[in-house]
Every structure is written in structure tokens, then in C-alpha cells.
Design an enzyme around this catalytic site. Structure first.
Site, mmCIF file in Angstrom:
data_model
loop_
_atom_site.group_PDB
_atom_site.id
_atom_site.type_symbol
_atom_site.label_atom_id
_atom_site.label_comp_id
_atom_site.label_asym_id
_atom_site.label_seq_id
_atom_site.Cartn_x
_atom_site.Cartn_y
_atom_site.Cartn_z
ATOM 1 N N ASP A 202 0.650 -0.941 -0.179
ATOM 2 C CA ASP A 202 0.189 -0.139 -0.086
ATOM 3 C C ASP A 202 0.673 1.254 0.148
ATOM 4 O O ASP A 202 2.209 1.731 0.684
ATOM 5 C CB ASP A 202 -0.594 0.232 1.388
ATOM 6 C CG ASP A 202 -1.753 1.375 1.522
ATOM 7 O OD1 ASP A 202 -3.135 1.174 0.268
ATOM 8 O OD2 ASP A 202 -2.170 1.871 2.019
ATOM 9 N N GLU A 267 0.824 -0.886 -4.687
ATOM 10 C CA GLU A 267 0.454 0.217 -5.410
ATOM 11 C C GLU A 267 0.840 2.058 -5.845
ATOM 12 O O GLU A 267 1.452 2.374 -4.163
ATOM 13 C CB GLU A 267 -1.113 0.050 -3.995
ATOM 14 C CG GLU A 267 -2.632 0.743 -4.303
ATOM 15 C CD GLU A 267 -2.272 2.308 -3.405
ATOM 16 O OE1 GLU A 267 -3.512 2.680 -3.208
ATOM 17 O OE2 GLU A 267 -1.571 2.392 -2.458
#
Length: 548
Positions: A202, A267
């Protein structure tokens, strides 16, 4: 399971948002036992792997992306034994499992941060980004803004401020601290030893910050964060910094020590040409292609993004990725049908009242987009429910909204709850089979007709289309080369990958198809009188290869 070390280059990965997939214990919240009980749906769909969003202990300020303990399971989602059972069952079904790691920040309830609060001036604060304020401590150290709205600094009782690029309950870690690096390498090994097949990192573009004193302001009119577009101008103090690549190389070294090597996914909301750097041979294997997600529905923009994505993937030695929806953006079934001229970036994450959309148009365009996505060379990521053609739930009551994007904006932005509504599994019931009672977000009445049960029995359903497309995709020989038909009419995407030809009519007029042989698969029934492809329709055909 195949031991092909490069399985991810052409994989179909199905994203599971834990809270909204399936509720196994009837508390209204999705959980790991619920996932395990429904993995056969994912396997029958034809996916190669699942990516599961965070299930770790968390106060749930940001849907689990505020992690309090990276080595356990939140009791609301199950136990470590449930995680182990999920891994075993997934592997029995031939599915690999990718889990989320959130390395940019922790929860403010994490033991490290609690120690930092308890010891002003102590060494525990060095793991985070604590600074003295300006104006005698009364104002934040810089003008940096949070992605979720408001200042990116929060003051603590002893007067110092800490950095949070997201919610105040998500303090940012200082990745220049060796204890942070050591801890996360240990976390990766903990889950690798339990059998996970990879990690999605993330905010992979945000871990490295320029913390040289004095900290620098961005200044009036400067970009603090972006959804899509060309990234950030110049040397940004906390996004997409060169030093982030050393962190990623460290992750790759950890995963490469396991056999077979495990997949690593970034990401990263960096610009496309910068994002290619995240997938160099010694860094991560893949990075999400948000430019494709944000391209809208137009042949010119889509073709330009596809060409650029493939070219940049080739320069880094990786394979392109394609994604249309996820847990952070408006579902593409609705987003692709926004009125012409709409500010697409504004609507990528809901900014207000969404316009009423024609359900037939939503279904038609979403189905065409599915065949486009699955025909492209590289890996495809599917977000749970897109195989059902689920639209964005745009009319959730304000009193049920939970996303910090909504709360931090003072209600000006609706946030991301509309794409996170629990899945419908059956035609009826208090939550259409999601659980034994109502789910954590209310589902609209139309979800019964869109449920897995209803669509499994309909050969013309969107679910049946996805199953058929994934079956055909598996029969195609791998190919990384895409060639365009130079005579395609305006508004039409017409390309060949290996033995498969894909024609997508993103224009306003019908497009002529070859009279024979008949298409392998179409997103809608075609007129029988003549081989025409209507607008917002796609077809898969046998490619006319040389010598045939």
C-alpha cells in the site's frame, strides 16, 4: 498448482475487500471464514489468485488500513488459524493468495506509537516523523496537506506534531530508521512462512520523505496529492522520491529468498513513466496501472494509454497490469457511463452527488470493458462484484458513511463507501446472502437480481460472460505482443494479441465485423441480419494470422 515462477505475468487476480465479501459469523462484517467458504466462486470464475485487503488488528478508522499489529488477525475477521485454513483451501483450489502490507503508516494504536506518545523525547519517536511546530509550537511544521483532507500534522499533548499523510489515526513511519526496515522484513517473513504467495504494498510511492531540516513547505497552489494524471512536478518532499526504490529492493530481497519466489505488487499513484521504475528487475514484479483505470471510455485515450503502458512495461522487463475498479474508486460500471465532458478526475473518487445513470447503458458498457480488459496482454486485476456488473451505490444515507474521506471533508466528499457495499450472493434475505443479518452497509434492492445465485442460472448474465471470457483466455497461448488494425474506424479499438482479436466499439456508430467466422464471444447479442458491432459492445474473434 503450477510452479511457474512468472505466473503473475499473465495472471487474473481477484481482489477481495474483506469487510464486504462474505460474513461467516453473522455480525454484519465480512471475515476470513466467509472468504474461505466462498473461494469456490473465485475458482469457478477462472481467477489465478486472490488479493486480500488488510485483516490485521485495527481500530478500523480507515477500513483496516490503520494496522495495530501486523502479525495477527483482527477478532472481527477471525483468527490466525482461520488465516491458515484460508491459505490451505485456496491452494487446494489452485488459487494463490496475495496479502496487503501497509508500510507507510501504522495505526495510532500500534504498540510503537503508543510507546512514542508515552515517552516525549524518547527514542521510540524516531520511528515516526515527530517535529516541533512553528510559531512557538502553535502551528504545524509545514503546510503539507493530508490525502483525506486537512493538515498532514497532528499535535500531541506535549506540544510536538507528528506527520500523517492520511488520517490523524495513521501516523507515518520514518523509513530512514533501521528498526522500521528490520521490523517490516520480519513481518514479510512471518506471512511467507505461513504460506502466502505474495504482497501488495500500500502507498508504495509514499514511504520515503525528504526530512532534511528545515522541512520545506510546498507553497501556495502546489499539488499535495493526486488521483490520476502526470504525477508531481519536480522533487516532491513525500511522493515518489528516488530513495523509495531502496526500500522496495529490500522487500524484493526478502521475497526472493523463498522458493518459488513470491510476487510483489506496488500501489503507486506516480506518473506512468515513473511507475515503470518500481518494476525494474531488482524491485517489485508489478505496479497497478491507474492510468488505464482513469482513461475513461474513449478509443483515443484508451489506445494511447494501452500503447504507453505496454512500452514502459517492456523497458522495465515487467508485464503490464490492467485494472478497472478497486476499493478506492467508483465502480467502473458507473464511472465509465458518466456524461461526456464530466471531470473524470473529480469522479474517480466520489466528490458529490452522482448523476442518474441508465441501468441498461451501465450494463452494456461494463460488459464491453470487461472483454477489453481481459484481452490485453499482461495481468488483469478484478475487483469483487465487477463480475456481477455491480454499479456504484451512489445514494447511501449520510448516517451510514464511514470513510474518513467523507468525515475529513466535512461531508463535501461522499468518499469510497459506495464501492464497498457488501456482495449479494442470493436473490433474497436480509443481506442477499452476504450473511445471516444486515451487512455493515445497506444494499440496494437491485442487488437481488444481480446476485451470484441469480446470475449463475442465466447464460446471458455478466457473471456468465466473465466465466466464458476467462475460460477462453486460458486457452490462448501466452503473448506479450499487441498489434492494432490500422483500418479500424474512428471510435473503435481493434487489436490482436496472439491468436485472439478483440474489437471494442467505444464510438457512437455501429462498426462492421467480418462476416465469418462467427465471433468467439460478444458482450451483447449482435444483429443477425448483418455482422455489425453496436456502440458500447465488444467481440472476441479468431485472429487472422499469417498463412491462415
Amino acid at each position: 498448482m503450477s510452479e511457474n515462477h512468472a505466473w503473475w505475468r499473465r495472471a487474473v487476480i481477484y481482489q477481495i475487500y474483506v469487510r464486504s465479501f462474505a460474513d461467516g459469523d453473522g455480525d454484519g462484517l465480512g471475515d476470513l471464514p466467509g472468504i474461505t467458504a466462498h473461494l469456490d466462486h473465485v475458482a469457478a470464475l477462472g481467477a489465478d489468485a486472490v488479493w486480500i485487503t488488510p485483516f490485521y488488528p485495527s481500530p478500523m478508522v480507515d477500513g483496516g488500513y490503520d494496522v495495530a499489529d501486523y502479525r495477527d488477525v483482527d477478532p472481527r475477521f477471525g483468527t490466525l488459524a482461520d488465516a491458515d485454513s484460508l491459505l490451505v483451501h485456496a491452494h487446494e483450489l489452485g488459487l494463490r493468495v496475495i496479502v496487503d502490507i501497509v508500510p507507510n503508516h501504522t495505526s495510532d494504536q500500534h504498540a510503537w506509537f503508543q510507546q512514542a506518545l508515552a515517552e516525549p523525547g524518547g527514542p521510540a519517536r524516531a520511528r515516526y516523523v515527530f517535529r516541533d511546530g512553528r510559531d512557538g509550537g502553535a502551528t504545524p511544521p509545514t503546510d503539507w496537506r493530508s490525502v483525506f483532507g486537512g493538515p498532514a500534522w497532528q499535535r500531541v499533548p506535549d506540544g510536538q506534531w507528528y506527520l500523517h499523510l492520511f488520517a490523524p489515526e495513521q501516523p507515518d513511519l520514518d523509513w530512514a530508521h533501521p528498526e522500521v526496515v528490520k521490523e517490516f522484513h520480519s513481518v514479510l517473513r512471518f506471512w511467507l512462512d505461513r504460506g502466502v504467495d505474495g504482497f501488495r504494498f500500500d502507498v508504495a510511492h509514499g514511504m520515503a520523505k525528504d526530512l532534511a531540516e528545515p522541512l520545506r513547505d510546498l507553497g501556495p497552489g502546489q499539488v499535495h496529492h493526486k488521483i490520476v494524471g502526470d504525477g508531481w512536478e519536480g522533487d516532491h518532499p513525500f511522493w515518489d522520491r528516488e530513495s523509495v526504490h531502496d526500500i522496495l529492493r529490500g522487500f524484493r530481497q526478502v521475497t526472493d529468498a523463498y522458493r518459488p519466489p513470491r510476487v510483489t505488487v506496488a500501489e503507486s499513484w506516480a506518473a506512468l513513466d515513473r511507475r515503470a521504475l518500481y518494476t525494474r528487475p531488482d524491485e517489485l514484479h508489478q505496479a497497478f496501472n491507474f492510468d488505464f483505470l482513469g482513461a475513461g471510455w474513449g478509443a483515443t485515450a484508451l489506445r494511447a494509454t494501452i500503447d504507453r503502458s505496454i512500452a514502459l512495461a517492456e523497458t522495465s522487463g515487467s508485464a503490464p497490469t490492467w485494472v478497472l475498479s478497486n476499493h478506492d474508486v467508483i465502480r467502473h460500471a458507473s464511472r465509465l457511463c458518466l456524461p461526456e465532458g464530466a471531470d473524470h478526475e473529480r469522479w474517480l473518487v466520489s466528490g458529490g452527488t452522482q448523476p442518474a445513470l441508465d441501468p441498461a447503458a451501465v450494463r452494456r458498457r461494463a460488459r464491453a470493458a470487461a472483454l477489453l480488459l481481459l484481452a490485453l496482454p499482461g495481468a488483469a486485476y478484478l475487483y469483487q462484484g465487477e463480475e456481477l456488473g455491480l454499479p456504484e451505490v451512489a445514494d447511501l444515507p449520510v448516517d451510514v458513511l464511514q470513510d474518513p474521506v467523507h468525515r475529513r471533508s466535512g461531508g463535501a466528499r461522499k468518499g469510497r463507501d459506495g464501492c464497498r457495499v457488501p456482495l449479494p450472493w442470493s436473490r433474497t434475505g436480509p443481506s442477499y446472502g452476504f450473511g445471516t443479518g444486515p451487512g455493515w452497509l445497506p444494499q440496494p434492492d437491485l442487488f437481488g437480481a444481480l446476485s451470484v445465485e441469480a446470475q449463475s442460472e442465466d447464460p446471458d448474465s455478466t457473471l456468465s460472460l466473465y466465466r466464458a471470457a476467462l475460460r477462453l483466455r486460458r486457452t490462448q497461448p501466452p503473448s506479450a505482443h499487441l498489434s492494432w488494425n490500422p483500418s479500424a474506424p474512428e471510435g473503435v479499438l481493434d487489436f490482436t494479441v496472439g491468436a485472439l482479436r478483440c474489437v471494442v466499439n467505444a464510438g457512437h456508430e455501429p462498426a462492421l465485423l467480418p462476416a465469418s467466422p462467427p465471433p468467439l464471444l460478444t458482450s451483447a447479442r449482435l444483429p443477425e441480419a448483418q455482422p455489425l458491432l453496436p456502440p458500447d459492445t465488444a467481440a472476441w474473434l479468431h485472429a487472422q494470422l499469417p498463412g491462415r
